[in-house]
Design a protein around this motif. Structure first.
Motif, PDB file in Angstrom:
ATOM      1  N   ARG A 253     -19.377 -29.229 -40.557  1.00  0.00           N
ATOM      2  CA  ARG A 253     -21.053 -29.387 -40.333  1.00  0.00           C
ATOM      3  C   ARG A 253     -21.507 -28.073 -40.380  1.00  0.00           C
ATOM      4  NH1 ARG A 253     -23.052 -31.894 -34.759  1.00  0.00           N
ATOM      5  NH2 ARG A 253     -20.697 -32.815 -35.422  1.00  0.00           N
ATOM      6  N   PHE A 254     -23.117 -28.013 -41.374  1.00  0.00           N
ATOM      7  CA  PHE A 254     -23.572 -26.321 -41.228  1.00  0.00           C
ATOM      8  C   PHE A 254     -24.362 -26.419 -40.244  1.00  0.00           C
ATOM      9  CE2 PHE A 254     -23.583 -28.042 -45.642  1.00  0.00           C
ATOM     10  CZ  PHE A 254     -23.477 -26.702 -46.093  1.00  0.00           C
ATOM     11  N   THR A 255     -23.864 -25.100 -39.361  1.00  0.00           N
ATOM     12  CA  THR A 255     -25.205 -24.513 -37.874  1.00  0.00           C
ATOM     13  C   THR A 255     -25.808 -23.908 -38.584  1.00  0.00           C
ATOM     14  OG1 THR A 255     -22.613 -24.693 -36.739  1.00  0.00           O
ATOM     15  CG2 THR A 255     -24.205 -24.208 -36.041  1.00  0.00           C
ATOM     16  N   ILE A 256     -26.870 -24.330 -37.978  1.00  0.00           N
ATOM     17  CA  ILE A 256     -28.505 -23.375 -37.516  1.00  0.00           C
ATOM     18  C   ILE A 256     -28.449 -23.157 -36.182  1.00  0.00           C
ATOM     19  CG2 ILE A 256     -30.182 -23.451 -38.355  1.00  0.00           C
ATOM     20  CD1 ILE A 256     -29.901 -25.324 -40.339  1.00  0.00           C
ATOM     21  N   VAL A 257     -29.406 -22.153 -36.142  1.00  0.00           N
ATOM     22  CA  VAL A 257     -29.661 -21.524 -34.597  1.00  0.00           C
ATOM     23  C   VAL A 257     -31.705 -21.288 -34.832  1.00  0.00           C
ATOM     24  CG1 VAL A 257     -27.891 -19.992 -33.591  1.00  0.00           C
ATOM     25  CG2 VAL A 257     -29.478 -19.269 -35.034  1.00  0.00           C
ATOM     26  N   CYS A 258     -31.741 -21.395 -33.875  1.00  0.00           N
ATOM     27  CA  CYS A 258     -33.551 -21.414 -34.524  1.00  0.00           C
ATOM     28  C   CYS A 258     -34.148 -21.229 -33.519  1.00  0.00           C
ATOM     29  CB  CYS A 258     -34.038 -22.679 -34.979  1.00  0.00           C
ATOM     30  SG  CYS A 258     -34.670 -24.055 -34.106  1.00  0.00           S
ATOM     31  N   ASP A 259     -35.340 -21.189 -32.975  1.00  0.00           N
ATOM     32  CA  ASP A 259     -36.029 -20.802 -31.721  1.00  0.00           C
ATOM     33  C   ASP A 259     -37.242 -21.927 -31.200  1.00  0.00           C
ATOM     34  OD1 ASP A 259     -35.548 -17.578 -30.912  1.00  0.00           O
ATOM     35  OD2 ASP A 259     -38.005 -17.616 -31.746  1.00  0.00           O
ATOM     36  N   GLU A 260     -37.172 -23.354 -32.109  1.00  0.00           N
ATOM     37  CA  GLU A 260     -37.696 -23.991 -31.533  1.00  0.00           C
ATOM     38  C   GLU A 260     -38.185 -25.640 -33.040  1.00  0.00           C
ATOM     39  OE1 GLU A 260     -43.014 -25.797 -31.075  1.00  0.00           O
ATOM     40  OE2 GLU A 260     -41.988 -23.096 -31.764  1.00  0.00           O
ATOM     41  N   LEU A 261     -37.223 -26.493 -32.779  1.00  0.00           N
ATOM     42  CA  LEU A 261     -37.553 -27.781 -33.646  1.00  0.00           C
ATOM     43  C   LEU A 261     -38.761 -29.028 -33.276  1.00  0.00           C
ATOM     44  CD1 LEU A 261     -33.826 -29.166 -34.922  1.00  0.00           C
ATOM     45  CD2 LEU A 261     -36.118 -30.944 -33.939  1.00  0.00           C
ATOM     46  N   ILE A 262     -39.363 -29.075 -34.196  1.00  0.00           N
ATOM     47  CA  ILE A 262     -40.606 -29.756 -34.160  1.00  0.00           C
ATOM     48  C   ILE A 262     -40.417 -31.203 -35.074  1.00  0.00           C
ATOM     49  CG2 ILE A 262     -42.991 -30.048 -34.714  1.00  0.00           C
ATOM     50  CD1 ILE A 262     -42.726 -26.600 -34.268  1.00  0.00           C
ATOM     51  N   VAL A 263     -40.430 -32.217 -34.727  1.00  0.00           N
ATOM     52  CA  VAL A 263     -39.894 -33.228 -35.440  1.00  0.00           C
ATOM     53  C   VAL A 263     -41.130 -33.947 -35.495  1.00  0.00           C
ATOM     54  CG1 VAL A 263     -39.119 -36.077 -35.050  1.00  0.00           C
ATOM     55  CG2 VAL A 263     -37.811 -34.398 -34.152  1.00  0.00           C
ATOM     56  N   GLY A 264     -41.543 -34.349 -36.769  1.00  0.00           N
ATOM     57  CA  GLY A 264     -42.586 -34.793 -37.559  1.00  0.00           C
ATOM     58  C   GLY A 264     -42.144 -36.317 -37.254  1.00  0.00           C
ATOM     59  N   GLN A 265     -43.700 -36.718 -37.678  1.00  0.00           N
ATOM     60  CA  GLN A 265     -43.782 -38.041 -37.829  1.00  0.00           C
ATOM     61  C   GLN A 265     -42.756 -38.776 -38.631  1.00  0.00           C
ATOM     62  OE1 GLN A 265     -45.296 -40.408 -36.010  1.00  0.00           O
ATOM     63  NE2 GLN A 265     -46.052 -38.439 -35.330  1.00  0.00           N
ATOM     64  N   LYS A 266     -41.771 -40.174 -39.011  1.00  0.00           N
ATOM     65  CA  LYS A 266     -41.135 -40.532 -39.943  1.00  0.00           C
ATOM     66  C   LYS A 266     -41.695 -41.154 -40.718  1.00  0.00           C
ATOM     67  CE  LYS A 266     -37.296 -42.871 -38.017  1.00  0.00           C
ATOM     68  NZ  LYS A 266     -36.814 -43.654 -37.358  1.00  0.00           N
ATOM     69  N   LYS A 267     -41.362 -41.169 -41.849  1.00  0.00           N
ATOM     70  CA  LYS A 267     -42.121 -41.496 -43.173  1.00  0.00           C
ATOM     71  C   LYS A 267     -41.427 -42.562 -43.946  1.00  0.00           C
ATOM     72  CE  LYS A 267     -43.513 -37.586 -44.083  1.00  0.00           C
ATOM     73  NZ  LYS A 267     -43.289 -35.942 -45.480  1.00  0.00           N
ATOM     74  N   ASP A 268     -41.400 -43.424 -44.824  1.00  0.00           N
ATOM     75  CA  ASP A 268     -41.186 -44.881 -46.024  1.00  0.00           C
ATOM     76  C   ASP A 268     -39.748 -44.338 -45.882  1.00  0.00           C
ATOM     77  OD1 ASP A 268     -43.651 -45.732 -45.533  1.00  0.00           O
ATOM     78  OD2 ASP A 268     -44.119 -45.061 -47.749  1.00  0.00           O
ATOM     79  N   GLY A 269     -38.608 -45.219 -46.023  1.00  0.00           N
ATOM     80  CA  GLY A 269     -37.131 -45.232 -45.462  1.00  0.00           C
ATOM     81  C   GLY A 269     -36.397 -44.102 -44.900  1.00  0.00           C
ATOM     82  N   GLY A 270     -37.138 -44.062 -43.672  1.00  0.00           N
ATOM     83  CA  GLY A 270     -36.683 -43.213 -42.676  1.00  0.00           C
ATOM     84  C   GLY A 270     -36.365 -42.160 -42.156  1.00  0.00           C
ATOM     85  N   ILE A 271     -37.169 -41.532 -43.502  1.00  0.00           N
ATOM     86  CA  ILE A 271     -37.148 -40.192 -43.903  1.00  0.00           C
ATOM     87  C   ILE A 271     -38.549 -39.118 -43.025  1.00  0.00           C
ATOM     88  CG2 ILE A 271     -37.260 -37.658 -45.083  1.00  0.00           C
ATOM     89  CD1 ILE A 271     -34.683 -39.622 -45.865  1.00  0.00           C
ATOM     90  N   THR A 272     -38.058 -38.117 -41.887  1.00  0.00           N
ATOM     91  CA  THR A 272     -38.464 -37.482 -40.329  1.00  0.00           C
ATOM     92  C   THR A 272     -38.350 -35.729 -41.155  1.00  0.00           C
ATOM     93  OG1 THR A 272     -38.198 -38.489 -39.276  1.00  0.00           O
ATOM     94  CG2 THR A 272     -38.703 -36.859 -38.564  1.00  0.00           C
ATOM     95  N   GLU A 273     -39.444 -35.383 -41.208  1.00  0.00           N
ATOM     96  CA  GLU A 273     -39.774 -34.386 -41.134  1.00  0.00           C
ATOM     97  C   GLU A 273     -39.420 -33.091 -40.555  1.00  0.00           C
ATOM     98  OE1 GLU A 273     -43.508 -31.997 -43.835  1.00  0.00           O
ATOM     99  OE2 GLU A 273     -42.421 -32.895 -45.790  1.00  0.00           O
TER     100      GLU A 273
END
Length: 404
Positions: free
Chosen positions: A94-114
């Motif tokens: 897998r790819f590995t990313i480090v970040c300070d913060e992860l913000i989950v948006g609202q789920k859209k059509d097709g189960g896709i989330t930003e």
């Protein structure tokens, strides 16, 4: 939106937004105690292209700020993806990313989330990111963009800890089978033929430069072209009957490497029982250079271009890469593998060893046309073409009739 973050000191990464069909919180007790979190995402591969690599120990081969050249590892990644894009997510890390913060948006059509990643950087997978970036930028079709990759996101604001994580992720991986076997001199027997025929040595480790021949690809080509006369010795219980697994050379790169290791490990016993070298190993040793020369010649032969252009609307762009401006053509391994299989009729053992000689009356263009006719029957889907035993048999019979 749901914020999933902790606060310590800021680092120098950048913000990035990607879409994901799967988001799982995989945070352990220890991580939560250390003010950190962990998530697993499944994203379209194009989503990882824009993520910066500032905190990565290795820089992508495509980065303009480095003179780093394309290595056999880059070629292996690309070939693995092109051969089986639907299996890439299973076969590679897998790819590995480090970040300070992860913000989950609202789920859209097709189960896709930003998913928004604050102050993020890709710390593992930069080489693969570079390969994908080059691949998608040069392809005329967009079919590859439908495939997914698995991404691990580590929410960690502590800068010294981020550095330690990046170091650990890039140095604690197990040494590859290729490097281990190279260290034990498994591939040295292939060098003399390769040096003699194409003036190159074979790759001995995953860090070898581009001036070497990618060993696993060479072994696939060799296995594909093993003549029928020595390919299926059913009475030899120490050898794998290559007749029974006709398509394995195409899709089983790691298996082909293990087969070769088994041949070498059994060599002393075979010599003791028979009193002479294994026929298959003798073929590998003597034919290695010829196999690579044949592989490259057919992979880049410009005579494929006319057939490609006549069949673009039918899907021929799926079976090759063609840069018209640079006049560079590369046939997919999925098409090349069965093509090479048919050529075994022209491989013979002579006093100087195994070699290949196409007769002066060999109609190369007619053979290429036959390959494309069979491709058309498979709707120009290279994976289906390379996994069809009937394709190999048809090309074998076709050349057999010409070679009489």
């Amino acid at each position: 939106m749901t914020k999933l973050s902790m606060s310590i000191d800021k680092t120098s990464g950048e913000n990035h937004t990607l879409t994901s069909s799967v988001i799982r919180n995989t945070t352990s007790f220890e991580e939560s105690q250390n003010n950190s979190q962990n998530f697993t995402l499944v994203c379209p591969l194009k989503e990882i292209l824009g993520i910066n690599t500032k905190e990565n120990l290795r820089i992508s081969y495509g980065d303009k700020d480095t003179a780093k050249k394309i290595t056999p590892i880059h070629r292996e990644i690309r070939e693995s993806f092109e051969e089986a894009p639907d299996r890439f997510i299973q076969r590679h890390s897998r790819f590995t990313i480090v970040c300070d913060e992860l913000i989950v948006g609202q789920k859209k059509d097709g189960g896709i989330t930003e998913v928004e990643l604050k102050n993020c950087s890709l710390i593992d997978g930069a080489q693969t990111q570079g390969v994908f970036d080059a691949l998608l930028s040069e392809q005329s079709q967009t079919a590859y963009s439908q495939y997914n990759v698995r991404v691990e996101v580590i929410v960690e604001k502590n800068r010294p800890e981020r550095v330690e994580i990046a170091i650990a992720r890039n140095t604690t991986n197990n040494v590859s089978d290729l490097s281990q076997m190279g260290k034990k001199l498994y591939f040295d027997m292939l060098d003399p033929s390769c040096i003699k025929v194409v003036s190159k040595k074979v790759q001995k480790s995953e860090t070898d430069t581009e001036d070497t021949i990618p060993t696993q690809t060479l072994l696939q080509a060799l296995r594909t072209m093993v003549p029928k006369a020595i390919r299926g010795d059913e009475n030899d219980k120490d050898m794998v009957s290559l007749n029974k697994q006709i398509v394995r050379s195409y899709s089983g790169k790691s298996m082909v490497l293990k087969d070769y290791k088994r041949y070498k490990d059994n060599e002393d016993e075979i010599k003791k029982v028979r009193g002479f070298e294994s026929p298959v190993l003798k073929f590998y040793r003597e034919f290695a250079g010829h196999a690579w020369k044949t592989y490259e010649a057919w992979q880049h032969d410009p005579d494929w271009i006319d057939l490609y252009e006549k069949n673009i609307k039918a899907g021929a762009d799926r079976v090759c890469r063609y840069d018209k401006g640079a006049n560079e053509f590369t046939l997919s391994w999925a098409v090349l593998c069965p093509t090479l299989y048919g050529l075994q009729h022209y491989i013979h053992e002579k006093s100087e060893g195994w070699t290949i000689n196409l007769p002066s009356n060999f109609d190369k263009k007619a053979y290429m046309k036959k390959v494309f006719e069979l491709l058309k029957e498979q709707d120009f889907f290279p994976q289906d073409f390379a996994k069809s035993k009937d394709v190999y048999l048809s090309l074998y019979i076709y050349i057999g009739e010409l070679a009489k």
